[in-house]
Write an enzyme that holds these catalytic residues in place. Structure first.
Site, short mmCIF file in Angstrom:
data_model
loop_
_atom_site.label_atom_id
_atom_site.label_comp_id
_atom_site.label_asym_id
_atom_site.label_seq_id
_atom_site.Cartn_x
_atom_site.Cartn_y
_atom_site.Cartn_z
N GLU A 135 0.83 -1.22 0.00
CA GLU A 135 0.00 0.00 0.00
C GLU A 135 0.86 1.26 0.00
OE1 GLU A 135 -2.94 -0.47 -0.64
OE2 GLU A 135 -3.73 -2.23 0.38
N HIS B 140 -2.78 2.40 8.19
CA HIS B 140 -3.86 1.60 7.59
C HIS B 140 -4.06 0.36 8.44
CE1 HIS B 140 -6.27 -0.76 4.92
NE2 HIS B 140 -5.31 -1.65 4.73
N GLU C 170 -17.72 12.15 22.52
CA GLU C 170 -16.58 12.95 22.06
C GLU C 170 -16.17 12.71 20.61
OE1 GLU C 170 -13.58 13.09 25.11
OE2 GLU C 170 -15.10 13.68 26.57
N HIS D 147 -7.37 -2.79 9.79
CA HIS D 147 -8.65 -3.45 9.49
C HIS D 147 -9.49 -3.56 10.77
CE1 HIS D 147 -6.23 -5.87 6.16
NE2 HIS D 147 -6.34 -4.59 5.87
N HIS E 203 -12.97 -3.32 3.63
CA HIS E 203 -11.53 -3.56 3.75
C HIS E 203 -10.97 -3.02 5.07
CE1 HIS E 203 -7.33 -3.77 1.74
NE2 HIS E 203 -7.19 -3.55 3.04
P1 13P Z 1 0.95 -5.42 3.11
O1 13P Z 1 1.31 -6.70 3.80
O2 13P Z 1 1.51 -5.32 1.73
O3 13P Z 1 1.29 -4.22 3.98
O4 13P Z 1 -0.63 -5.40 2.90
C1 13P Z 1 -1.50 -5.52 3.98
C2 13P Z 1 -2.80 -4.84 3.74
O5 13P Z 1 -3.49 -4.51 4.69
C3 13P Z 1 -3.24 -4.57 2.35
O6 13P Z 1 -4.29 -3.65 2.33
ZN ZN Z 2 -5.46 -3.68 4.18
#
Ligand code: 13P
Ligand code: ZN
Length: 274
Positions: free
Chosen positions: A116, A139, A169, A141, A210
């Site tokens: 990413e 980033h 808040e 999940h 995602h």
């Molecule tokens: P990477 O292992 O390449 O960082 O990817 C993980 C991920 O969350 C892809 O969206």
């Molecule tokens: Zn991801």
């Protein structure tokens, strides 16, 4: 030269990724972080003239030429970063051409930066233009936020409003709301460009089905931002199927922004004239 394993930016990356793993947000290799470093910070631990490898990025990040980042590696597990930073993390500098990453440390065993990387670097460019102090793009999940994207309208005004209603808040922590992207193919320049476009206005960008991107000045601040959005999504998912008897009203949210002295917030996301 000091030992890089003792560098605050390496230690903090280890602690943050371990923390996120323990929250269940980063299964397997899920999630990635990039953290902008100042040259002095890096030079205290590394010979900045010694490039170990050059890795083409496949996109142009000219405004970041000469900037340093510590980045998580592709395919690497957040649960393993703290125990083995040199394999799971890398310190890179963007070359003058804007399209090559110069590896200064890490990614031992032939690894490279996250898939990413486009979304990270493009988001850094967008956030730095909005806030010169921005240093982190994260980033992950988060479970409940991800679940919410299956059952809630993806309109960013509606999604922000729902999240703001979930914890007192919320409007104080993310007054700029959340940007939302529909499902897109991850790891591409296209999702990077779309994310960066949203990052012009939002520090949080939800990737439907995602995960989420967050941006901020420090790892702590960025983590706290995502943590707050995720907490709101959790309350939503715990209550969405139940009759709602009470809520935080829009006029209460106005009182909150006033109390906390928040000048800039998405007033257009409130339902004040209805
Ligand atoms: P990477 O292992 O390449 O960082 O990817 C993980 C991920 O969350 C892809 O969206
Ligand atoms: Zn991801």
């Amino acid at each position: 030269m000091k030992d890089i394993l003792s560098a605050p930016f390496v230690v903090e990356m280890g602690k943050t990724t371990a923390n996120m793993y323990r929250l269940g947000w980063d299964e397997r290799n899920g999630g990635n972080i990039s953290y902008l470093l100042h040259e002095e910070e890096v030079a205290a631990y590394l010979d900045i003239h010694k490039v170990l490898r050059e890795i083409p990025t496949g996109f142009n990040a000219l405004p970041l030429a000469g900037r340093y980042f510590i980045v998580t590696g592709t395919g690497k597990y957040f649960k393993n970063v703290e125990g083995d930073p040199a394999t799971n993390l890398g310190v890179i500098r963007i070359k003058e051409d804007g399209a090559t990453a110069q590896l200064l440390w890490g990614f031992q065993g032939g690894g490279k930066f996250t898939s990413e990387f486009p979304a990270h670097m493009m988001s850094h460019m967008a956030r730095l233009a909005a806030d010169p102090e921005n240093r982190v793009v994260m980033h992950t999940h988060p479970t409940h936020l991800l679940a919410m994207t299956y059952v809630h309208d993806l309109d960013e005004s509606k999604m922000t409003h729902t999240l703001w209603e979930m914890c007192t808040e919320c409007i104080v922590v993310f007054p700029d709301g959340v940007g939302v992207l529909p499902w897109m193919l991850c790891g591409t320049n296209a999702i990077g460009e779309a994310t960066a476009e949203k990052m012009k206005d939002f520090r949080v960008v939800v990737w439907a089905q995602h995960g989420v991107y967050g941006a901020g000045k420090t790892l702590d601040e960025t983590f706290g931002l995502i943590e707050t959005v995720e907490k709101a999504a959790q309350i939503y998912m715990l209550t969405a199927h139940l009759p709602r008897l009470n809520t935080i009203k829009d006029e209460d949210m106005l009182k909150l922004v006033e109390l906390f002295g928040i000048k800039k917030y998405r007033r257009d996301f409130l339902h004040l004239d209805q």
